[in-house]
Write a protein that holds these residues in place. Structure first.
Motif, PDB file in Angstrom:
ATOM      1  N   VAL A  29      -3.940  -6.719 -11.453  1.00 27.34           N
ATOM      2  CA  VAL A  29      -3.362  -5.373 -11.421  1.00 27.34           C
ATOM      3  C   VAL A  29      -2.086  -5.362 -12.244  1.00 27.34           C
ATOM      4  O   VAL A  29      -1.420  -6.377 -12.403  1.00 27.34           O
ATOM      5  CB  VAL A  29      -3.087  -4.916  -9.971  1.00 27.34           C
ATOM      6  N   SER A  30      -1.721  -4.199 -12.759  1.00 30.28           N
ATOM      7  CA  SER A  30      -0.532  -4.108 -13.610  1.00 30.28           C
ATOM      8  C   SER A  30       0.758  -3.907 -12.812  1.00 30.28           C
ATOM      9  O   SER A  30       1.834  -4.226 -13.295  1.00 30.28           O
ATOM     10  CB  SER A  30      -0.692  -2.982 -14.623  1.00 30.28           C
ATOM     11  N   ASP A  31       0.651  -3.397 -11.597  1.00 25.55           N
ATOM     12  CA  ASP A  31       1.833  -3.123 -10.783  1.00 25.55           C
ATOM     13  C   ASP A  31       2.061  -4.285  -9.811  1.00 25.55           C
ATOM     14  O   ASP A  31       1.210  -4.559  -8.964  1.00 25.55           O
ATOM     15  CB  ASP A  31       1.627  -1.822 -10.010  1.00 25.55           C
ATOM     16  N   PRO A  32       3.221  -4.950  -9.888  1.00 26.64           N
ATOM     17  CA  PRO A  32       3.459  -6.081  -8.988  1.00 26.64           C
ATOM     18  C   PRO A  32       3.471  -5.686  -7.514  1.00 26.64           C
ATOM     19  O   PRO A  32       3.161  -6.508  -6.655  1.00 26.64           O
ATOM     20  CB  PRO A  32       4.814  -6.634  -9.430  1.00 26.64           C
ATOM     21  N   SER A  33       3.776  -4.420  -7.201  1.00 25.52           N
ATOM     22  CA  SER A  33       3.759  -4.006  -5.796  1.00 25.52           C
ATOM     23  C   SER A  33       2.337  -3.897  -5.249  1.00 25.52           C
ATOM     24  O   SER A  33       2.138  -3.835  -4.041  1.00 25.52           O
ATOM     25  CB  SER A  33       4.516  -2.688  -5.615  1.00 25.52           C
ATOM     26  N   ASP A  34       1.331  -3.888  -6.130  1.00 23.43           N
ATOM     27  CA  ASP A  34      -0.072  -3.881  -5.706  1.00 23.43           C
ATOM     28  C   ASP A  34      -0.657  -5.288  -5.612  1.00 23.43           C
ATOM     29  O   ASP A  34      -1.805  -5.453  -5.219  1.00 23.43           O
ATOM     30  CB  ASP A  34      -0.923  -3.066  -6.690  1.00 23.43           C
ATOM     31  N   ALA A  35       0.121  -6.289  -5.994  1.00 21.40           N
ATOM     32  CA  ALA A  35      -0.356  -7.669  -5.986  1.00 21.40           C
ATOM     33  C   ALA A  35      -0.189  -8.291  -4.604  1.00 21.40           C
ATOM     34  O   ALA A  35       0.524  -7.774  -3.746  1.00 21.40           O
ATOM     35  CB  ALA A  35       0.424  -8.489  -7.009  1.00 21.40           C
ATOM     36  N   MET A  36      -0.850  -9.409  -4.414  1.00 22.51           N
ATOM     37  CA  MET A  36      -0.702 -10.146  -3.165  1.00 22.51           C
ATOM     38  C   MET A  36       0.589 -10.951  -3.203  1.00 22.51           C
ATOM     39  O   MET A  36       0.853 -11.663  -4.159  1.00 22.51           O
ATOM     40  CB  MET A  36      -1.876 -11.086  -2.949  1.00 22.51           C
TER      41      MET A  36
END
Length: 76
Positions: A29-36
């Motif tokens: 994903v491009s958004d770090p807030s959507d990453a684990m």
């Protein structure tokens, strides 16, 4: 800055000068807030090594620090 606490770890790769972050269900994903956000550096490192096997991209583990939500001096 040595007294900052680590909130966790993200797995990151750079693709064509853009950062992407790993989430097991959503892949890259491009958004770090959507990453684990991994709590343990060992688990993050093992996952990063598995993701980089046979791949063309360098996969790294990066620390995420707690944000005290205060602006640094001189910033507006």
């Amino acid at each position: 800055m040595a007294d900052e606490e680590i909130a966790g770890y993200l797995i990151r790769r750079e693709v064509e000068e853009e950062d992407e972050f790993w989430h097991p269900e959503n892949n890259w994903v491009s958004d770090p807030s959507d990453a684990m956000l991994y709590e343990d550096v060992t688990a993050a490192t093992e996952a990063a090594e598995a993701l980089s096997e046979g791949g063309v991209f360098e996969v790294t583990v990066e620390e995420v620090l707690y944000d005290d939500e205060e602006e640094d001096e001189g910033e507006e």
